[in-house]
Design an enzyme around this catalytic site. Structure first.
Site, PDB file in Angstrom:
ATOM      1  CB  SER A  16      -0.953  -0.003   1.198  1.00 54.23           C
ATOM      2  OG  SER A  16      -0.254  -0.306   2.385  1.00 54.23           O
ATOM      3  CG  ASP A  54      -2.480   5.048   8.035  1.00 54.76           C
ATOM      4  OD1 ASP A  54      -1.305   4.677   8.268  1.00 54.76           O
ATOM      5  OD2 ASP A  54      -2.957   5.094   6.873  1.00 54.76           O
ATOM      6  CG  HIS A  88      -0.871   4.074   4.227  1.00 59.19           C
ATOM      7  ND1 HIS A  88      -1.692   3.392   5.078  1.00 59.19           N
ATOM      8  CD2 HIS A  88      -0.398   3.172   3.342  1.00 59.19           C
ATOM      9  CE1 HIS A  88      -1.733   2.112   4.729  1.00 59.19           C
ATOM     10  NE2 HIS A  88      -0.953   1.952   3.680  1.00 59.19           N
TER      11      HIS A  88
END
Ligand SMILES: *[C@@H]1O[C@H](CO)[C@@H](O)[C@H](O)[C@H]1NC(C)=O
Ligand SMILES: *[C@@H]1O[C@H](CO)[C@@H](O)[C@H](O)[C@H]1NC(C)=O
Ligand SMILES: *[C@@H]1O[C@H](CO)[C@@H](O)[C@H](O)[C@H]1NC(C)=O
Ligand SMILES: *[C@@H]1O[C@H](CO)[C@@H](O)[C@H](O)[C@H]1NC(C)=O
Ligand SMILES: *[C@@H]1O[C@H](CO)[C@@H](O)[C@H](O)[C@H]1NC(C)=O
Length: 419
Positions: free
Chosen positions: A141, A393, A396
């Protein structure tokens, strides 16, 4: 080859600790199920003494080394697109999700090397450099995070259309965009191990991953012959529990002692996964256009107290200063493996039709704890007040955000040299 020997010097406890962290990481890497794991990562791993040589600093490729440097205050530098308008994954659309502070957009990377300022991204120049080409991102990702950044940077400047986007917004395993004015195609293939994988990577309720290290993942491998520029990024999933195969033979496992296979760690499988991918990209290039394969190094996470569900896990508002944050041994090792495999591939491949480059982002990414969505991976996360545990998160990057800098460096790699 030594790469396949189990690493006896590293304790099982360390693998298990890494396994628990990675279990919790899955909710970010894959499909955003609810967080259930607390993670405590004990850095028991031995320190790997690695030489930080890179292709870029060896003079064999392009001349500027962007891997070392510092972030400097540059107001307005990075507000170059509207992530909602270019359709990024919602979990990384921090402004839309209500992140109130925007100071994380105001930094630029200043490389340490003299005479090597990093130019701001120039969409027209980038599109000219890849005119008529297929640019593909392959990996986990983080590969998608960078691909979405690139699409947004380019789409702000040129007509474009979405050719394909997986209907399941949570997975987005394959996307393709076109820039007809330049004949450019941009794709992203989700292949978290680069190699063929099944199990948990396909279905979160499975207990572990099944990885075939001798075979590149099917979807990207089927299209490999069409790719002119390939950016590879993988690493995070190798910390997960997996059983590794070579053909029909089990080579070993990682972080899954229940099956009684030898634990071969993450390093040897990562190396082999890259070798298998690079072999696929080195073959079948005869008679076609030259190909550039760019290996992006590991982009570290910032779960500062090792809690995946703490809304303040990455609450810093500014980059780390020079010397404030050192890489841990796992991050160093994951970075080094990629650099070494790029060098080995370049050495094997002297004929000029495939070139290998390192996009060395580990240091600059490690210094950006402020650039992640944190709790703003969800929309208006504090609308009903703060809770002690929330999905967070710190892996990312927000879009726009520090990952745009990866593409500024990619642009330098692609434009500093003739095709
Ligand atoms: C790493 O190895 C090199 C050469 O073998 C040595 O000069 C250096 O001191 C070592 N560094 C560490 C941190 O052990
Ligand atoms: C970004 O684009 C979205 C959708 O196109 C729009 O609703 C929003 O107002 C835009 N945001 C800004 C800050 O322009
Ligand atoms: C995922 O795995 C679970 C448990 O093994 C199984 O029950 C379920 O049907 C699988 N889902 C899909 C979509 O394959
Ligand atoms: C995988 O198996 C093949 C065929 O038996 C062998 O040549 C190769 O060295 C093996 N690779 C690894 C990484 O074990
Ligand atoms: C693993 O080893 C233990 C102890 O020898 C045994 O009880 C268990 O059945 C084994 N598991 C598998 C999957 O073979």
């Amino acid at each position: 080859m030594a790469a396949w020997q189990p690493l006896h010097s590293l304790s099982t406890t360390a693998w298990l600790a890494a396994g628990f962290l990675s279990l919790a990481l899955l909710h970010l890497l894959c499909c955003s199920p609810p967080v259930t794991q607390h993670a405590v990562f004990t850095p028991l791993l031995q320190f790997a003494n690695t030489t930080f040589s890179s292709l870029s600093s060896s003079g064999r490729s392009f001349s500027c080394d962007y891997s070392e440097g510092r972030w400097v205050w540059a107001p307005g530098r990075a507000r170059r697109y509207n992530a909602t308008a270019c359709g990024v994954k919602e979990g990384q659309d921090c402004l839309r999700n209500g992140r109130p502070d925007t100071g994380y957009l105001d930094w630029r990377w200043q490389p340490a090397a003299a005479g090597c300022p990093l130019q701001a991204f120039d969409a027209a120049a980038f599109l000219d450099a890849v005119r008529g080409r297929h640019v593909a991102f392959v990996g986990d990702s983080m590969a998608r995070n960078q691909a979405e950044s690139l699409f947004c940077l380019l789409s702000a400047a040129s007509p474009h259309r979405v050719v394909h986007r997986d209907p399941d917004a949570h997975r987005r395993q394959f996307m393709r965009w076109a820039f007809p004015a330049h004949g450019v195609t941009l794709s992203v293939y989700w292949a978290p191990y680069l190699a063929r994988s099944a199990g948990k990577s396909e279905n979160y309720s499975m207990p572990y991953n099944l990885v075939h290290l001798d075979a590149p993942a099917d979807r990207w491998a089927a299209n490999a012959d069409t790719m002119d520029v390939v950016v590879l990024a993988a690493g995070h999933w190798l910390l997960n529990s997996a059983v590794y195969h070579n053909g029909s033979r089990v080579i070993g496992a990682h972080a899954h002692p229940e099956l009684n296979h030898t634990d071969i760690g993450y390093a040897a499988p990562l190396r082999q996964a890259y070798r298998t991918a690079l072999e696929r990209l080195s073959s079948s290039s005869g008679g076609r256009r030259p190909r550039t394969v760019v290996l992006a190094t590991f982009s570290p996470t910032h779960f500062e107290n090792n809690r995946m569900d703490d809304p303040a896990a990455c609450a810093r508002k500014e980059p780390y200063r020079d010397g404030e944050k050192e890489l841990n041994s796992v991050e160093e090792e994951l970075r080094s493996i990629v650099v070494e495999e790029a060098e080995a591939a370049a050495a094997r491949r002297n004929a000029g039709d495939v070139r290998f480059e390192v996009l060395d982002v580990t240091k600059l990414a490690a210094m950006r704890p402020d650039g992640h969505p944190g709790p703003y991976m969800n929309r208006d996360p504090f609308a009903h007040g703060a809770r002690e545990r929330m999905q967070t998160d710190c892996l990312h990057f927000c879009l726009p955000g520090p990952v745009d800098t990866f593409n500024e460096i990619l642009q330098q790699i692609l434009t500093k040299r003739r095709w």
